[in-house]
Design a protein around this motif. Structure first.
Motif, PDB file in Angstrom:
ATOM      1  N   ASN A  36       0.821  -1.213   0.000  1.00 46.87           N
ATOM      2  CA  ASN A  36       0.000   0.000   0.000  1.00 46.87           C
ATOM      3  C   ASN A  36       0.858   1.267   0.000  1.00 46.87           C
ATOM      4  O   ASN A  36       0.447   2.292  -0.523  1.00 46.87           O
ATOM      5  CB  ASN A  36      -1.000   0.005   1.147  1.00 46.87           C
ATOM      6  CG  ASN A  36      -0.389   0.243   2.498  1.00 46.87           C
ATOM      7  OD1 ASN A  36       0.764  -0.078   2.745  1.00 46.87           O
ATOM      8  ND2 ASN A  36      -1.193   0.815   3.389  1.00 46.87           N
ATOM      9  N   GLU A  37       2.057   1.218   0.563  1.00 42.68           N
ATOM     10  CA  GLU A  37       2.926   2.397   0.532  1.00 42.68           C
ATOM     11  C   GLU A  37       3.442   2.657  -0.868  1.00 42.68           C
ATOM     12  O   GLU A  37       3.547   3.801  -1.300  1.00 42.68           O
ATOM     13  CB  GLU A  37       4.076   2.233   1.524  1.00 42.68           C
ATOM     14  CG  GLU A  37       3.596   2.313   2.953  1.00 42.68           C
ATOM     15  CD  GLU A  37       4.625   1.873   3.954  1.00 42.68           C
ATOM     16  OE1 GLU A  37       5.655   1.304   3.544  1.00 42.68           O
ATOM     17  OE2 GLU A  37       4.382   2.096   5.148  1.00 42.68           O
ATOM     18  N   ILE A  38       3.751   1.606  -1.591  1.00 42.76           N
ATOM     19  CA  ILE A  38       4.177   1.766  -2.986  1.00 42.76           C
ATOM     20  C   ILE A  38       3.022   2.341  -3.792  1.00 42.76           C
ATOM     21  O   ILE A  38       3.212   3.252  -4.606  1.00 42.76           O
ATOM     22  CB  ILE A  38       4.680   0.426  -3.556  1.00 42.76           C
ATOM     23  CG1 ILE A  38       5.969   0.022  -2.833  1.00 42.76           C
ATOM     24  CG2 ILE A  38       4.900   0.526  -5.057  1.00 42.76           C
ATOM     25  CD1 ILE A  38       6.433  -1.384  -3.128  1.00 42.76           C
ATOM     26  N   GLN A  39       1.810   1.843  -3.558  1.00 44.25           N
ATOM     27  CA  GLN A  39       0.640   2.370  -4.277  1.00 44.25           C
ATOM     28  C   GLN A  39       0.365   3.822  -3.886  1.00 44.25           C
ATOM     29  O   GLN A  39       0.020   4.642  -4.736  1.00 44.25           O
ATOM     30  CB  GLN A  39      -0.597   1.511  -4.015  1.00 44.25           C
ATOM     31  CG  GLN A  39      -1.784   1.897  -4.865  1.00 44.25           C
ATOM     32  CD  GLN A  39      -1.494   1.817  -6.349  1.00 44.25           C
ATOM     33  OE1 GLN A  39      -1.013   0.807  -6.837  1.00 44.25           O
ATOM     34  NE2 GLN A  39      -1.770   2.894  -7.077  1.00 44.25           N
ATOM     35  N   MET A  40       0.532   4.143  -2.610  1.00 46.59           N
ATOM     36  CA  MET A  40       0.340   5.529  -2.165  1.00 46.59           C
ATOM     37  C   MET A  40       1.318   6.461  -2.890  1.00 46.59           C
ATOM     38  O   MET A  40       0.935   7.552  -3.317  1.00 46.59           O
ATOM     39  CB  MET A  40       0.540   5.646  -0.651  1.00 46.59           C
ATOM     40  CG  MET A  40      -0.555   5.044   0.193  1.00 46.59           C
ATOM     41  SD  MET A  40      -0.129   4.972   1.960  1.00 46.59           S
ATOM     42  CE  MET A  40      -0.332   6.688   2.438  1.00 46.59           C
ATOM     43  N   GLU A  70      11.940   4.889  -6.673  1.00 43.88           N
ATOM     44  CA  GLU A  70      11.797   3.611  -5.972  1.00 43.88           C
ATOM     45  C   GLU A  70      11.417   3.723  -4.499  1.00 43.88           C
ATOM     46  O   GLU A  70      10.856   2.795  -3.949  1.00 43.88           O
ATOM     47  CB  GLU A  70      13.110   2.823  -6.068  1.00 43.88           C
ATOM     48  CG  GLU A  70      13.511   2.466  -7.483  1.00 43.88           C
ATOM     49  CD  GLU A  70      12.537   1.508  -8.150  1.00 43.88           C
ATOM     50  OE1 GLU A  70      12.019   0.620  -7.461  1.00 43.88           O
ATOM     51  OE2 GLU A  70      12.282   1.666  -9.353  1.00 43.88           O
ATOM     52  N   ASP A  71      11.737   4.798  -3.844  1.00 39.64           N
ATOM     53  CA  ASP A  71      11.596   4.894  -2.400  1.00 39.64           C
ATOM     54  C   ASP A  71      10.381   5.750  -2.030  1.00 39.64           C
ATOM     55  O   ASP A  71      10.390   6.955  -2.246  1.00 39.64           O
ATOM     56  CB  ASP A  71      12.874   5.494  -1.816  1.00 39.64           C
ATOM     57  CG  ASP A  71      12.908   5.478  -0.305  1.00 39.64           C
ATOM     58  OD1 ASP A  71      11.837   5.596   0.320  1.00 39.64           O
ATOM     59  OD2 ASP A  71      14.002   5.359   0.246  1.00 39.64           O
ATOM     60  N   PRO A  72       9.311   5.150  -1.476  1.00 40.91           N
ATOM     61  CA  PRO A  72       8.113   5.922  -1.135  1.00 40.91           C
ATOM     62  C   PRO A  72       8.368   7.068  -0.158  1.00 40.91           C
ATOM     63  O   PRO A  72       7.771   8.131  -0.288  1.00 40.91           O
ATOM     64  CB  PRO A  72       7.170   4.879  -0.531  1.00 40.91           C
ATOM     65  CG  PRO A  72       7.600   3.597  -1.148  1.00 40.91           C
ATOM     66  CD  PRO A  72       9.101   3.715  -1.274  1.00 40.91           C
ATOM     67  N   LEU A  73       9.250   6.874   0.818  1.00 39.11           N
ATOM     68  CA  LEU A  73       9.547   7.944   1.768  1.00 39.11           C
ATOM     69  C   LEU A  73      10.204   9.119   1.061  1.00 39.11           C
ATOM     70  O   LEU A  73       9.809  10.272   1.244  1.00 39.11           O
ATOM     71  CB  LEU A  73      10.450   7.439   2.892  1.00 39.11           C
ATOM     72  CG  LEU A  73      10.904   8.500   3.895  1.00 39.11           C
ATOM     73  CD1 LEU A  73       9.713   9.116   4.618  1.00 39.11           C
ATOM     74  CD2 LEU A  73      11.888   7.901   4.884  1.00 39.11           C
ATOM     75  N   GLU A  74      11.188   8.848   0.233  1.00 46.22           N
ATOM     76  CA  GLU A  74      11.855   9.919  -0.509  1.00 46.22           C
ATOM     77  C   GLU A  74      10.881  10.610  -1.451  1.00 46.22           C
ATOM     78  O   GLU A  74      10.959  11.822  -1.660  1.00 46.22           O
ATOM     79  CB  GLU A  74      13.057   9.375  -1.276  1.00 46.22           C
ATOM     80  CG  GLU A  74      14.168   8.859  -0.386  1.00 46.22           C
ATOM     81  CD  GLU A  74      14.773   9.930   0.503  1.00 46.22           C
ATOM     82  OE1 GLU A  74      14.866  11.106   0.089  1.00 46.22           O
ATOM     83  OE2 GLU A  74      15.171   9.591   1.627  1.00 46.22           O
ATOM     84  N   ALA A  83      10.008   1.857  13.744  1.00 45.77           N
ATOM     85  CA  ALA A  83       8.713   2.166  13.137  1.00 45.77           C
ATOM     86  C   ALA A  83       8.860   2.673  11.713  1.00 45.77           C
ATOM     87  O   ALA A  83       8.046   3.434  11.237  1.00 45.77           O
ATOM     88  CB  ALA A  83       7.982   3.197  13.986  1.00 45.77           C
ATOM     89  N   GLY A  84       9.894   2.248  10.997  1.00 48.66           N
ATOM     90  CA  GLY A  84      10.188   2.752   9.664  1.00 48.66           C
ATOM     91  C   GLY A  84       9.021   2.748   8.722  1.00 48.66           C
ATOM     92  O   GLY A  84       8.702   3.758   8.107  1.00 48.66           O
ATOM     93  N   ASN A  85       8.334   1.606   8.553  1.00 54.81           N
ATOM     94  CA  ASN A  85       7.232   1.557   7.610  1.00 54.81           C
ATOM     95  C   ASN A  85       6.067   2.428   8.061  1.00 54.81           C
ATOM     96  O   ASN A  85       5.404   3.035   7.245  1.00 54.81           O
ATOM     97  CB  ASN A  85       6.763   0.113   7.396  1.00 54.81           C
ATOM     98  CG  ASN A  85       7.723  -0.653   6.516  1.00 54.81           C
ATOM     99  OD1 ASN A  85       8.502  -0.055   5.783  1.00 54.81           O
ATOM    100  ND2 ASN A  85       7.675  -1.960   6.587  1.00 54.81           N
TER     101      ASN A  85
END
Length: 168
Positions: free
Chosen positions: A52-56, A96-100, A138-140
């Motif tokens: 879901n984070e990749i989709q977000m 590639e990185d959702p956080l970035e 709690a990274g994810n």
């Protein structure tokens, strides 16, 4: 004298290397030297993230395209080609990185000098990312929180720009 600083890596201030402020030869300016700890690498394997984070992140980037179109076509840039300059400063969006991706988007919609078309998102995303920077487990969860901040901020700005929900 005007100085522009451009950050390329995320970090966390761990302390100052001295307890005193250094004076600038009586010119009225001062600065503090800090010790920093760099955040985990921007080159993170996408398998570390929930689907879901990749989709977000994908949804966020689609919204950014709509947002940029509304800013440009609506004449909301405060300087000629302001959005082009911001994009040049930021570089290409992380792929590639959702956080970035979330951090990049917040920097885009809240540039300096400001466009004035979005709420201030920087404090909220930094607070959401603090567990990631501090190396907590709690990274994810912090990645999802950062994505949520960026998604809501862009959504609110789009609704403001298209007139469906003006903010002011």
């Amino acid at each position: 004298v005007e100085v522009e600083l451009v950050g390329r890596r995320r970090y966390h201030i761990t302390g100052t290397s001295t307890d005193q402020r250094l004076e600038d030869n009586g010119a009225g300016g001062s600065f503090t030297i800090c010790k920093v700890e760099y955040a985990k690498s921007m080159q993170t394997d996408a398998s570390e993230y929930k689907n879901n984070e990749i989709q977000m992140a994908k949804d966020l980037m689609l919204m950014v395209g709509e947002w940029m179109e509304l800013v440009r076509d609506g004449g909301h840039e405060r300087e000629p080609a302001q959005l082009v300059a911001v994009l040049e400063d930021l570089g290409p969006p992380p792929s590639e990185d959702p956080l970035e991706c979330a951090l990049w988007v917040v920097a885009l919609v809240n540039p300096l000098p400001a466009l004035g078309v979005a709420k201030e998102l920087r404090p909220a995303i930094l607070a959401a990312a603090c567990s990631e920077v501090g190396g907590l487990s709690a990274g994810n969860r912090s990645t999802a929180a950062c994505l949520a901040v960026a998604l809501e901020g862009v959504r609110t700005s789009i609704n403001h720009l298209n007139g469906s929900e003006p903010m002011w």
